[in-house]
Write a protein that holds these residues in place. Structure first.
Motif, PDB file in Angstrom:
ATOM      1  N   GLN B  85       3.179 -11.582  -0.677  1.00 36.43           N
ATOM      2  CA  GLN B  85       4.287 -10.544  -1.004  1.00 36.43           C
ATOM      3  C   GLN B  85       3.832  -9.133  -0.531  1.00 36.43           C
ATOM      4  O   GLN B  85       4.369  -8.226  -0.276  1.00 36.43           O
ATOM      5  N   ARG B  88       4.271  -9.396   3.284  1.00 39.81           N
ATOM      6  CA  ARG B  88       5.791  -9.329   3.706  1.00 39.81           C
ATOM      7  C   ARG B  88       6.266  -7.804   3.600  1.00 39.81           C
ATOM      8  O   ARG B  88       6.240  -7.308   2.490  1.00 39.81           O
ATOM      9  N   GLY B  89       6.984  -7.587   4.631  1.00 40.66           N
ATOM     10  CA  GLY B  89       7.480  -6.269   4.732  1.00 40.66           C
ATOM     11  C   GLY B  89       6.565  -5.097   4.967  1.00 40.66           C
ATOM     12  O   GLY B  89       6.811  -4.170   5.475  1.00 40.66           O
ATOM     13  N   SER B  93       7.241  -7.866   9.099  1.00 36.70           N
ATOM     14  CA  SER B  93       8.606  -7.845   8.679  1.00 36.70           C
ATOM     15  C   SER B  93       9.441  -8.509   9.386  1.00 36.70           C
ATOM     16  O   SER B  93       9.049  -8.858  10.446  1.00 36.70           O
ATOM     17  N   MET B  94      10.661  -8.834   8.835  1.00 33.75           N
ATOM     18  CA  MET B  94      11.576  -9.379   9.494  1.00 33.75           C
ATOM     19  C   MET B  94      12.895  -9.049   9.522  1.00 33.75           C
ATOM     20  O   MET B  94      13.416  -8.472   8.709  1.00 33.75           O
ATOM     21  N   SER B 116      11.886  -0.667  -0.364  1.00 28.76           N
ATOM     22  CA  SER B 116      10.609  -1.244   0.205  1.00 28.76           C
ATOM     23  C   SER B 116       9.708  -0.169   0.424  1.00 28.76           C
ATOM     24  O   SER B 116       8.510  -0.557   0.318  1.00 28.76           O
ATOM     25  N   HIS B 120       5.930  -0.962  -1.188  1.00 29.89           N
ATOM     26  CA  HIS B 120       4.728  -1.139  -0.517  1.00 29.89           C
ATOM     27  C   HIS B 120       3.948   0.037  -0.260  1.00 29.89           C
ATOM     28  O   HIS B 120       2.533   0.147  -0.042  1.00 29.89           O
ATOM     29  N   MET B 167      14.848  -0.782   7.933  1.00 25.53           N
ATOM     30  CA  MET B 167      14.273  -1.709   6.642  1.00 25.53           C
ATOM     31  C   MET B 167      12.874  -2.200   7.275  1.00 25.53           C
ATOM     32  O   MET B 167      12.128  -2.152   6.551  1.00 25.53           O
ATOM     33  N   GLY B 168      13.194  -2.813   8.216  1.00 28.37           N
ATOM     34  CA  GLY B 168      12.220  -3.735   8.806  1.00 28.37           C
ATOM     35  C   GLY B 168      10.845  -2.772   9.315  1.00 28.37           C
ATOM     36  O   GLY B 168       9.812  -3.157   8.988  1.00 28.37           O
TER      37      GLY B 168
END
Lengths: 299, 336
Positions: B85, B88-89, B93-94, B116, B120, B167-168
């Motif tokens: 977690q 991720r991001g 990121s995706m 996000s 993070h 966002m990514g």
């Protein structure tokens, strides 16, 4: 300097756009006749609940034997019962119990039903477990199950609330679960996972808000059912115990002498009908407003 | 510098018809600042590969992952959920392929981007809000300070895709996995988005793994290409090599399927014969053999390995020496 000016512009547009959205929502609500008439009825009854001591100067439980079974008159608007108590006062105070029970049941079932629904939609193993309990509870007719629980706990207002909550939580949990399962499969939930969102964040901040409109609709209907079921339970003697007035037990008191004193059954009956009608209208209206599918189909 | 290294990745799903291996022994790497394209038909395991890297499968879905995935020095397959977690991001990121359903309808786009950031980068609400506006203007959204308060339904598809990219990218990831980021967009927007990704890549020095079935996009932006078929990599080459000298019949088939502007009117488009076999009935030999015009007995009985045909060019074909494009778009093959 520059950043501060950016935020200022930002917050300004933020408030104006929120206002704009709120205005659209209010306009849509007032354009919906069902919702408006329903909410007027519900508001009216809620006002009666709150203003009970102002509306009447009689005591709802104090007996007054020389005034027994008087028909409706200027001093006793809804007449008196076989103990000489003012029926109007009893109906007004009874609304506090009926609505109070209804409201508490709605709050409890919404919160617990939401939790059960969300978690069983999100965790598949938990789902099997919770939904089998759910199925078990739903297999019983609502009234029968409520009577059984009250028989075990004893007739008391708080127990009525517990019994009705147990009866209606499965309905809410089911409804929420079905919505949450569809939401769970949406790409935006996967996107949040890909951004590193933890499970509680996904469940409460991303799935839950998408389940709110069906929850609100469900809650209004549960409110109506709870009012009816509470009245039925009190009518059967399993609910609010006398002498505390509840619409159900006033009806029960009047049942045996309906021919001599029609006012004892008609007025609490009308109150129940009005409340339930109001809540159902509101529920139908809200469903039209909040559900994008029926919304277009109706127009 | 190698950013991501995938070794012999296998992803298995259990289905009602038994277990299937959706990704079967895939190995590749992505360097920092490099764009690697992952190409193939629908259902060939492109998306599953990317989901496997981030381990975005549900716990009890019966998905089994095997192999090794190294991100920088870290083994992702053995990391705990908490560590994942965190990655991720933030580090990887995706971007998802469908901009229409990839944004939560109940939140404003600003809320979703700042979420996000707060998650993070531990920014305060106000800082995140400012950063969000900055990101929105970076991805080319006009009047970002207004758009930040819009709900997804108020934006067009192209704008939503930009929001997804914002966002990514907002946490400056080292690796961006873009799963068909431009498929849902019209061509002009597509070009803008690809340019944007390229620009940001230069600025941030990130590695991009671009999943697509659009060879035009691949030619435009990728440095290296992996061609996948039925869960396996069938060809790996630099983008120039792949387009000039493809060595796998499937790659050639893909390229021939692209309509050309100077083709004759009414001329039939080239198609790769047959259907992708189901994962339950994987051919015994070469997986492409049933559809391959060059397949012989050996192909049908013995699965070929991915072998190096020339420097940093690999192909999974018994006949790679005889196969290639010669003279325009005709396939030349030795004594056929």
């Amino acid at each position: 300097m520059e950043t501060s000016s950016v935020t200022m512009v930002g917050t300004k547009t933020a408030t104006s756009s929120t206002k704009h959205h709120a205005k659209i929502a209010v306009n849509r609500f007032f354009a919906n006749r069902l919702a408006v008439s329903g909410s007027i009825l519900v508001l009216f009854i809620s006002l009666i609940c709150i203003l009970a001591p102002v509306l009447t100067s009689y005591n709802p439980i104090e007996m007054n034997v020389q005034d027994r079974l008087k028909p409706p008159s200027a001093s006793h608007w809804f007449g008196t019962d076989e103990f000489g108590r003012d029926v109007f006062t009893r109906v007004v105070y009874g609304s506090r119990i009926s609505m109070g029970v209804g409201f508490s049941v709605v709050m409890i079932t919404s919160i617990i039903g939401l939790i059960f629904g969300l978690y069983s939609a999100y965790y598949r193993r938990l789902d099997n477990f919770l939904m089998r309990i759910n199925d078990g509870l739903m297999a019983f007719p609502a009234i029968l199950l409520a009577i059984a629980i009250l028989a075990a706990l004893g007739p008391k207002m708080s127990n009525v609330i517990i019994a009705l909550s147990v009866v209606y939580i499965p309905t809410v949990a089911r409804a929420i679960r079905s919505v949450a399962i569809t939401v769970r499969e949406q790409t935006y939930i996967e996107a949040i996972r890909a951004l590193g969102g933890k499970s509680w964040r996904i469940i409460w901040l991303h799935i839950a808000p998408n389940c709110l409109s069906p929850l609100i609709v469900q809650a209004t209907f549960i409110f109506a059912y709870a009012v009816i079921t509470e009245a039925s339970l009190s009518f059967l003697g399993a609910g609010t115990p006398p002498p505390e007035p509840s619409w159900g037990n006033i009806l029960n008191d009047g049942r045996t002498i309906m021919k001599q004193a029609w006012w004892m059954t008609v007025f609490p009956g009308l109150s129940i009908m009005m409340t339930v009608l109001g809540l159902n209208l509101l529920g139908d209206g809200l469903r039209d407003l909040l559900d994008p599918h029926t919304n277009k189909a109706k127009k | 510098m190698t950013l991501l290294k995938v070794k012999n990745l296998k992803t298995r799903f259990s289905t009602e018809l038994g277990e299937v291996t959706a990704v079967d022994g895939v190995s590749f790497h992505v360097n920092a600042g490099e764009t690697v394209g992952l190409v193939g038909e629908s259902g060939c395991g492109k998306s599953v590969t990317s989901l496997s890297i981030l381990r975005l499968f549900r716990k009890h879905s019966g998905t089994k992952l095997a192999g090794e995935i190294f991100f920088e020095q870290k083994e992702l397959l053995t990391s705990s959920m908490e560590e994942m977690q965190e990655i991720r991001g933030n580090q990887i990121s995706m971007i998802f392929q469908d901009p229409m359903s990839s944004l939560n309808p109940v939140y404003t786009v600003g809320n979703q981007i700042s979420e996000s950031l707060m998650l993070h980068q531990k920014l305060s609400k106000k800082e995140a809000y400012e950063k969000t506006i900055e990101m929105l203007s970076l991805v080319g959204i006009p009047s970002p300070e207004k758009r930040v308060n819009d709900y997804p339904h108020q934006l067009s598809g192209g704008m939503r895709q930009r929001v997804m990219i914002a966002m990514g990218l907002c946490c400056h990831p080292k690796l961006l996995i873009a799963d068909e980021p431009t498929t849902a967009l019209d061509v002009t927007i597509q070009a803008q988005i690809l340019d944007l990704m390229k620009d940001l890549q230069e600025q941030l020095q990130m590695g991009i793994m671009l999943i697509t079935h659009d060879l035009g996009v691949v030619a435009e932006v990728c440095d290296r290409v992996l061609v996948m078929y039925l869960g396996q990599i069938v060809e790996e080459a630099s983008v120039e090599t792949l387009f000039e000298n493809p060595k796998h019949p499937y790659t050639i088939g893909l390229m021939k399927s692209i309509p050309t502007i100077d083709g004759k009117r009414g001329e039939k488009l080239h198609v790769i014969e047959g259907m992708v076999p189901s994962l339950h009935q994987i051919p015994a030999g070469c997986r492409f053999a049933p559809r391959c015009p060059f397949a012989d007995e050996k192909c049908r009985s013995h699965p070929p390995d991915l072998i190096e045909v020339s420097h940093s060019h690999k192909a999974r074909c018994w006949h790679h020496e005889r196969i290639g494009i010669g003279g325009g778009n005709a396939i030349a093959i030795g004594n056929q």
